[in-house]
Motif scaffolding. Structure first.
Motif, PDB file in Angstrom:
ATOM      1  N   GLY A 152       0.761  -1.234   0.006  1.00 18.42           N
ATOM      2  CA  GLY A 152       0.056   0.035   0.008  1.00 18.42           C
ATOM      3  C   GLY A 152       0.933   1.184  -0.093  1.00 18.42           C
ATOM      4  O   GLY A 152       0.666   2.275  -0.715  1.00 18.42           O
ATOM      5  N   ILE A 153       1.813   1.479   0.849  1.00 13.99           N
ATOM      6  CA  ILE A 153       2.783   2.331   0.626  1.00 13.99           C
ATOM      7  C   ILE A 153       3.742   2.403  -0.627  1.00 13.99           C
ATOM      8  O   ILE A 153       3.643   3.779  -1.035  1.00 13.99           O
ATOM      9  N   GLU A 154       3.810   1.296  -1.240  1.00 10.92           N
ATOM     10  CA  GLU A 154       4.577   1.348  -2.667  1.00 10.92           C
ATOM     11  C   GLU A 154       3.675   2.162  -3.467  1.00 10.92           C
ATOM     12  O   GLU A 154       3.923   2.782  -4.131  1.00 10.92           O
ATOM     13  N   GLN A 155       2.124   1.767  -3.563  1.00  6.39           N
ATOM     14  CA  GLN A 155       1.298   2.220  -4.340  1.00  6.39           C
ATOM     15  C   GLN A 155       1.013   3.564  -4.163  1.00  6.39           C
ATOM     16  O   GLN A 155       0.944   4.485  -5.196  1.00  6.39           O
ATOM     17  N   GLU A 156       0.993   4.218  -3.015  1.00  2.00           N
ATOM     18  CA  GLU A 156       0.906   5.767  -2.657  1.00  2.00           C
ATOM     19  C   GLU A 156       2.251   6.392  -3.253  1.00  2.00           C
ATOM     20  O   GLU A 156       2.084   7.350  -3.774  1.00  2.00           O
ATOM     21  N   LEU A 157       3.338   5.643  -2.866  1.00  2.00           N
ATOM     22  CA  LEU A 157       4.673   6.580  -3.762  1.00  2.00           C
ATOM     23  C   LEU A 157       4.468   6.568  -5.050  1.00  2.00           C
ATOM     24  O   LEU A 157       4.917   7.449  -5.731  1.00  2.00           O
ATOM     25  N   GLU A 158       4.241   5.339  -5.500  1.00  2.00           N
ATOM     26  CA  GLU A 158       3.960   5.449  -7.149  1.00  2.00           C
ATOM     27  C   GLU A 158       2.971   6.590  -7.728  1.00  2.00           C
ATOM     28  O   GLU A 158       3.133   7.202  -8.515  1.00  2.00           O
ATOM     29  N   LEU A 159       1.831   6.667  -6.842  1.00  2.00           N
ATOM     30  CA  LEU A 159       0.908   7.668  -7.172  1.00  2.00           C
ATOM     31  C   LEU A 159       1.366   9.087  -7.231  1.00  2.00           C
ATOM     32  O   LEU A 159       1.301   9.938  -7.913  1.00  2.00           O
ATOM     33  N   ILE A 160       2.296   9.240  -5.784  1.00  2.00           N
ATOM     34  CA  ILE A 160       2.887  10.551  -5.918  1.00  2.00           C
ATOM     35  C   ILE A 160       4.018  10.836  -7.158  1.00  2.00           C
ATOM     36  O   ILE A 160       4.132  12.059  -7.288  1.00  2.00           O
ATOM     37  N   THR A 161       4.539   9.667  -7.556  1.00  2.00           N
ATOM     38  CA  THR A 161       5.576  10.053  -8.272  1.00  2.00           C
ATOM     39  C   THR A 161       4.871  10.477  -9.683  1.00  2.00           C
ATOM     40  O   THR A 161       5.400  11.131 -10.363  1.00  2.00           O
ATOM     41  N   SER A 162       3.721   9.617 -10.015  1.00  2.00           N
ATOM     42  CA  SER A 162       2.940   9.787 -11.212  1.00  2.00           C
ATOM     43  C   SER A 162       2.156  11.193 -10.890  1.00  2.00           C
ATOM     44  O   SER A 162       1.682  11.797 -12.290  1.00  2.00           O
ATOM     45  N   PHE A 163       1.709  11.306  -9.863  1.00  2.00           N
ATOM     46  CA  PHE A 163       0.666  12.522  -9.705  1.00  2.00           C
ATOM     47  C   PHE A 163       1.357  13.537  -8.759  1.00  2.00           C
ATOM     48  O   PHE A 163       0.784  13.588  -7.535  1.00  2.00           O
ATOM     49  N   PRO A 164       2.259  14.254  -9.195  1.00  2.00           N
ATOM     50  CA  PRO A 164       3.035  15.255  -8.209  1.00  2.00           C
ATOM     51  C   PRO A 164       1.927  16.310  -7.584  1.00  2.00           C
ATOM     52  O   PRO A 164       2.356  16.467  -6.258  1.00  2.00           O
ATOM     53  N   ALA A 165       0.934  16.495  -7.714  1.00  2.00           N
ATOM     54  CA  ALA A 165      -0.182  17.307  -7.334  1.00  2.00           C
ATOM     55  C   ALA A 165      -0.754  16.765  -5.771  1.00  2.00           C
ATOM     56  O   ALA A 165      -1.151  17.487  -5.000  1.00  2.00           O
ATOM     57  N   LEU A 166      -0.492  15.569  -5.708  1.00  2.00           N
ATOM     58  CA  LEU A 166      -0.717  15.141  -4.555  1.00  2.00           C
ATOM     59  C   LEU A 166       0.163  15.087  -3.473  1.00  2.00           C
ATOM     60  O   LEU A 166      -0.373  15.202  -2.230  1.00  2.00           O
ATOM     61  N   TYR A 167       1.393  15.708  -3.795  1.00  2.00           N
ATOM     62  CA  TYR A 167       2.100  15.824  -2.799  1.00  2.00           C
ATOM     63  C   TYR A 167       1.823  16.825  -1.834  1.00  2.00           C
ATOM     64  O   TYR A 167       1.502  18.172  -2.395  1.00  2.00           O
ATOM     65  N   GLY A 168       2.013  16.603  -0.620  1.00  2.00           N
ATOM     66  CA  GLY A 168       1.515  17.716   0.389  1.00  2.00           C
ATOM     67  C   GLY A 168       0.101  17.845   0.585  1.00  2.00           C
ATOM     68  O   GLY A 168      -0.317  18.968   1.427  1.00  2.00           O
ATOM     69  N   LYS A 169      -0.596  17.106   0.249  1.00  2.00           N
ATOM     70  CA  LYS A 169      -2.239  17.174   0.461  1.00  2.00           C
ATOM     71  C   LYS A 169      -2.654  16.120   1.481  1.00  2.00           C
ATOM     72  O   LYS A 169      -2.141  14.954   1.371  1.00  2.00           O
ATOM     73  N   SER A 170      -3.403  16.587   2.407  1.00  2.00           N
ATOM     74  CA  SER A 170      -4.321  15.539   3.279  1.00  2.00           C
ATOM     75  C   SER A 170      -5.161  14.735   2.491  1.00  2.00           C
ATOM     76  O   SER A 170      -6.064  15.184   1.648  1.00  2.00           O
ATOM     77  N   GLN A 171      -5.382  13.464   2.692  1.00  2.00           N
ATOM     78  CA  GLN A 171      -6.044  12.587   1.931  1.00  2.00           C
ATOM     79  C   GLN A 171      -7.120  12.144   2.954  1.00  2.00           C
ATOM     80  O   GLN A 171      -6.829  11.534   3.918  1.00  2.00           O
TER      81      GLN A 171
END
Length: 496
Positions: A152-171
């Motif tokens: 799950g952590i790996e998937q979150e990191l992949e999402l952040i790598t592919s979708f930088p707009a997610l960086y710094g946002k509260s989920q």
């Protein structure tokens, strides 16, 4: 047609007016003969004309019959053409849908992974070093669960790598039972009326969707291999169960989630990322329902907060809702805020329903923050308990320490290993200590022969309770955790 009286007859008649009577008989005879001949001739002409008229009538009747037949055939052909045109249009739509699905699958399978050396390093540590360690150690009973958390952590990191707009946002995960109104609630937050998540009375959301603030509508699909594909606005239909079923295979295996950038109120949501998860159906035991439950669970566990949606028309919190939240691995820590959607349907009873929901959650061990009754049509709040929905959003509309949160999750996973290995070390040391105590007691009896036999057997038994290998595993656990956290730090350095 010629006249009945000929020129000769006219001449005779003229003479009759001038000559004496005794000569009239001869002229009358001539005239009568002329009239009979003209009458016979005229009768023949009339008969001929009548025959022509009869033939014309028959020809006209035949033509009318032919015309009627042709008109009927024309009508039939037009109807057939309309049916064929409709079938052709249907086939054309079907062909276009097949072509769209083929193009989507092709683009997903050919999508290149977003290049990231740091992400590659994390994967290498997880799938090689960690799995080698996990295969060696046997202390942790919940090892499969630990690996799922790390994935799950790996998937979150992949999402952040592919979708930088997610960086710094509260989920914030949007969860709840099927047809609770999750998508309707999210649609009430979207300012762009042309962008709408699919809604319906049946199970709708199929593929988890990340929803973030964006000036322009952007829809992207993410592959299981780390790639991403840009989709048109119609890509939102991919969220629905019906469209997913139309592929004839489980497309979620190659595209596990989507991201949607839409116009939201920047003052309320600029630092929030909503995760629209599949609704779960506790009454269904189908593979789809089980898949939805597992996916909803995984994405809820990865969020900073859980916004649980309940349809106000139900009027109460179900036991399955409580059981689902309590089944989350972090249910006692993750903050839960409850939204009563479709509150307009029970407006007169909304205060009683709010009290009932508030009392139900207060009686559990869930980290419950409050409940709000929302009108999804007019986008208003009828009432709340503990805190308003806007207050809840204001808590999370801030820059999130997502890197720290992921590292804390890694520490939590390897803390499970450390605790399990330490327990085994302590247990083995206690067993070895007890065996050594027995050995000393036998030696104290003075029977050297018996003492040697007992020592030999105790040595054999003690060798099964080795501590050094466990200590090495504990050290290895700490080392892998440190390397994974370092890789996470490198990933965020790349993104920033």
């Amino acid at each position: 047609m010629k006249t009945l009286v000929s020129d000769k007859a006219k001449d005779i008649l003229a003479r009759l007016a001038r000559f004496w009577v005794w000569r009239r008989r001869r002229w009358v005879k001539w005239l009568s003969e002329e009239l009979r001949q003209s009458e016979a001739k005229l009768a023949g002409q009339i008969s001929g004309q009548e025959q022509l008229i009869e033939r014309a009538k028959r020809a006209l009747a035949e033509q009318r019959s032919v015309r009627q037949t042709l008109e009927e055939k024309n009508t039939s052909l037009k109807e057939g053409l309309a049916r064929k045109t409709e079938e052709l249009e249907k086939l054309d739509r079907h062909h276009q849908e097949l072509d769209d699905r083929y193009s989507l699958v092709k683009s997903l399978l050919s999508a290149d992974r977003t290049p990231s050396a740091a992400m590659d390093n994390f994967r290498s540590i997880l799938h090689e070093d960690y799995l080698a360690f996990a295969n060696e150690e046997s202390s942790l009973a919940e090892e499969a669960q630990a690996f799922l958390h790390l994935q799950g952590i790996e998937q979150e990191l992949e999402l952040i790598t592919s979708f930088p707009a997610l960086y710094g946002k509260s989920q914030i995960a949007i969860s709840g039972g099927f047809s609770a109104g999750k998508s309707e609630f999210l649609n009430s937050l979207i300012l762009d009326e042309s962008v709408r998540l699919p809604t319906g009375i049946e199970t709708v959301t199929s593929i988890p969707t990340y929803l973030t603030y964006s000036e322009q509508a952007v829809v992207q699909g993410y592959t299981s291999s780390g790639g991403k594909v840009s989709l048109e606005g119609s890509g939102l239909k991919l969220i629905s169960h019906e469209y997913v079923k139309s592929f004839g295979f489980e497309i979620r295996k190659i595209m596990p989630f989507l991201s949607v950038g839409v116009q939201l109120d920047p003052d309320r949501f600029s630092h929030i990322c909503f995760i629209d998860t599949p609704g779960y159906d506790p009454a269904s035991a189908t593979n789809t329902a089980e898949h939805d439950r597992v996916v909803a669970k995984r994405f809820a566990e990865g969020a900073e907060a859980l916004l649980w949606v309940i349809g106000a028309d139900s009027g109460q919190v179900s036991n399955s809702d409580i059981e689902f939240i309590e089944s989350l691995s972090n249910f006692s820590n993750i903050p839960v805020y409850v939204v009563l959607s479709k509150a307009e349907r029970r407006r007169d009873e909304i205060d009683d329903i709010l009290d009932l929901v508030d009392m139900t959650f207060e009686s559990t061990s869930i980290n419950y923050l409050g409940v709000s009754a929302e009108d999804s049509i007019f986008r208003g709040e009828y009432g709340y308990r503990n805190m308003s929905l806007d207050t809840f959003f204001s808590i999370y509309n801030r820059s999130s320490h997502i890197e720290k949160n992921l590292c804390d999750k890694i520490d939590a996973v390897f803390g499970m290993y450390d605790e399990a290995i330490s327990a085994d070390i302590e247990k083995n040391e206690a067993i070895i200590g007890s065996l050594n105590s027995v050995d000393l007691d036998v030696f104290g009896e003075g029977d050297l022969v018996l003492s040697e036999k007992v020592s030999e057997k105790i040595g054999d038994v003690s060798s099964r309770f080795v501590v050094d290998s466990l200590k090495r595993q504990k050290q290895k656990s700490s080392e892998i955790a440190g390397r994974l956290k370092s890789a996470v730090h490198e990933i965020f350095e790349e993104v920033s």
